[in-house]
Scaffold this active site. Structure first.
Site, short mmCIF file in Angstrom:
data_model
loop_
_atom_site.label_atom_id
_atom_site.label_comp_id
_atom_site.label_asym_id
_atom_site.label_seq_id
_atom_site.Cartn_x
_atom_site.Cartn_y
_atom_site.Cartn_z
N ASP A 144 -3.88 22.29 -10.74
CA ASP A 144 -2.66 23.53 -11.26
C ASP A 144 -1.99 24.38 -10.03
O ASP A 144 -1.72 24.74 -10.29
CB ASP A 144 -4.88 24.14 -11.21
CG ASP A 144 -5.06 23.68 -12.39
OD1 ASP A 144 -4.46 24.64 -13.52
OD2 ASP A 144 -6.52 23.50 -13.02
N LYS A 180 -14.89 17.91 -7.45
CA LYS A 180 -15.53 17.66 -8.62
C LYS A 180 -15.43 16.51 -9.00
O LYS A 180 -16.88 15.52 -9.42
CB LYS A 180 -14.59 17.51 -10.36
CG LYS A 180 -14.44 19.03 -10.71
CD LYS A 180 -14.14 19.37 -12.20
CE LYS A 180 -13.46 18.28 -12.47
NZ LYS A 180 -11.74 18.19 -12.47
N LYS A 220 -1.91 20.27 -14.54
CA LYS A 220 -2.74 21.02 -14.81
C LYS A 220 -4.43 20.77 -15.39
O LYS A 220 -4.45 19.42 -15.53
CB LYS A 220 -2.75 22.11 -16.39
CG LYS A 220 -3.38 23.15 -16.29
CD LYS A 220 -2.70 23.93 -17.47
CE LYS A 220 -3.57 24.87 -18.23
NZ LYS A 220 -5.26 24.08 -18.59
N LYS A 261 -5.56 14.33 -16.43
CA LYS A 261 -5.60 13.91 -15.40
C LYS A 261 -6.01 12.40 -15.87
O LYS A 261 -5.66 10.60 -15.30
CB LYS A 261 -5.40 13.84 -14.31
CG LYS A 261 -4.60 14.83 -14.54
CD LYS A 261 -3.67 16.50 -13.21
CE LYS A 261 -5.40 16.64 -11.97
NZ LYS A 261 -5.97 17.94 -12.99
#
Length: 287
Positions: free
Chosen positions: A126, A39, A8, A13
């Site tokens: 996600d 990102k 998630k 992570k």
């Protein structure tokens, strides 16, 4: 060996991936970590800055692959871990899976895949659409980062479903769950009872893990000046040792969303109550 780390958003992570990469390097392996998130901050704690992405580099070269060299896209990180950021398409346009595919294509042309003992994909997790599930096409093992909460385990179940689908046509197995910064594991254990899979490690609620992200350093680098953090590094070394042992892994049998929702919500709404002792037991204890 190729690893894919999912979980998630915001679960940790990238922090987990960077520390596992260093742990693998400490075990004598040559490691490449590939960030697969728009990102492009997967390798931040390894390098200390946001490295240029492969998509940025390809745009600068007008997508002439023959003009791109390894040093243009591969950056050296802490502990000798090499770092790549795939980047992503403009917001609201394009496909993340296409970007991952282009990254793998370029690295293969540079013969990068042949130079490493371990390649670790750190992937946005996600929503596991076909695009962001692309690294599973190349991975030997998937590892899922979660906590002891409903949302993270719901995401973990979706990722497990992706592993099951990919395992039909690829030699992919689920290496196991990694609990990150969680003070409890009762909900994780409840989920694993329903969807059997290994638990590689449960990292307790350690504030230094969050601080390491802010500082742009791995726990291993922080432990150089603060030896009291060596015990945290041992968690990641344990994960690395389990993976390097090439476990059999599992093809998970995920549970349908509605059943999972019922399972997890029932855990919250109807918690198991401790048994009430009878008066005789209480009297005996008093005696």
């Amino acid at each position: 060996m190729k690893l894919a780390v999912y979980g998630k958003g915001g679960i940790g992570k990238s922090t987990t991936s960077c520390n596992i990469s260093v742990a693998l390097a400490r075990r004598g392996k040559k490691v490449l970590q590939i960030g697969c998130d728009p990102k492009h901050d997967s390798t931040f704690t390894l390098t200390g800055f946001l490295i240029p992405t492969i998509i940025d580099t390809l745009q600068e070269k007008d997508y002439h692959y023959e003009d791109v060299w390894s040093e243009d896209v591969i950056y050296k990180g802490y502990g000798g871990v090499d770092c790549v950021e795939a980047g992503g398409p403009p917001a609201g346009a394009g496909c993340g899976g296409y970007v991952v595919g282009e990254t793998v294509k370029l690295l293969k042309e540079l013969n990068a895949f042949d130079e490493y003992d371990v390649i670790l994909f750190d992937v946005l997790g996600d929503v596991v659409c076909g695009g962001f599930a692309a690294p599973l096409n190349y991975a030997d093992y998937c590892m899922i980062v979660t906590d002891n909460g409903f949302d993270a385990l719901f995401a973990a179940n979706r990722i497990a479903a992706s592993v099951r689908e990919k395992a039909r046509t690829h030699p992919l197995r689920l290496g196991g769950l990694i609990g990150n910064r969680t003070s409890k594991r009762d909900l994780i254990d409840k989920y694993v009872e329903t969807v059997p899979m290994p638990i590689l490690e449960i990292l307790p609620l350690i504030e230094d893990i969050r601080v390491s992200r802010v500082k742009g350093k791995t726990l291993f680098e922080m432990a150089e000046t603060d030896p009291s953090l060596n015990y945290v590094c041992d968690y990641y070394l344990n994960i690395a040792d389990q993976i390097l042992a090439r476990p059999e892994g599992v093809v998970p049998t995920d549970t349908p969303d509605r059943e999972l929702f019922s399972l997890l919500s029932d855990f919250y709404l109807n918690p198991a109550k401790p048994p009430v002792r009878s008066e005789e037991e209480l009297d005996l204890m008093m005696v």
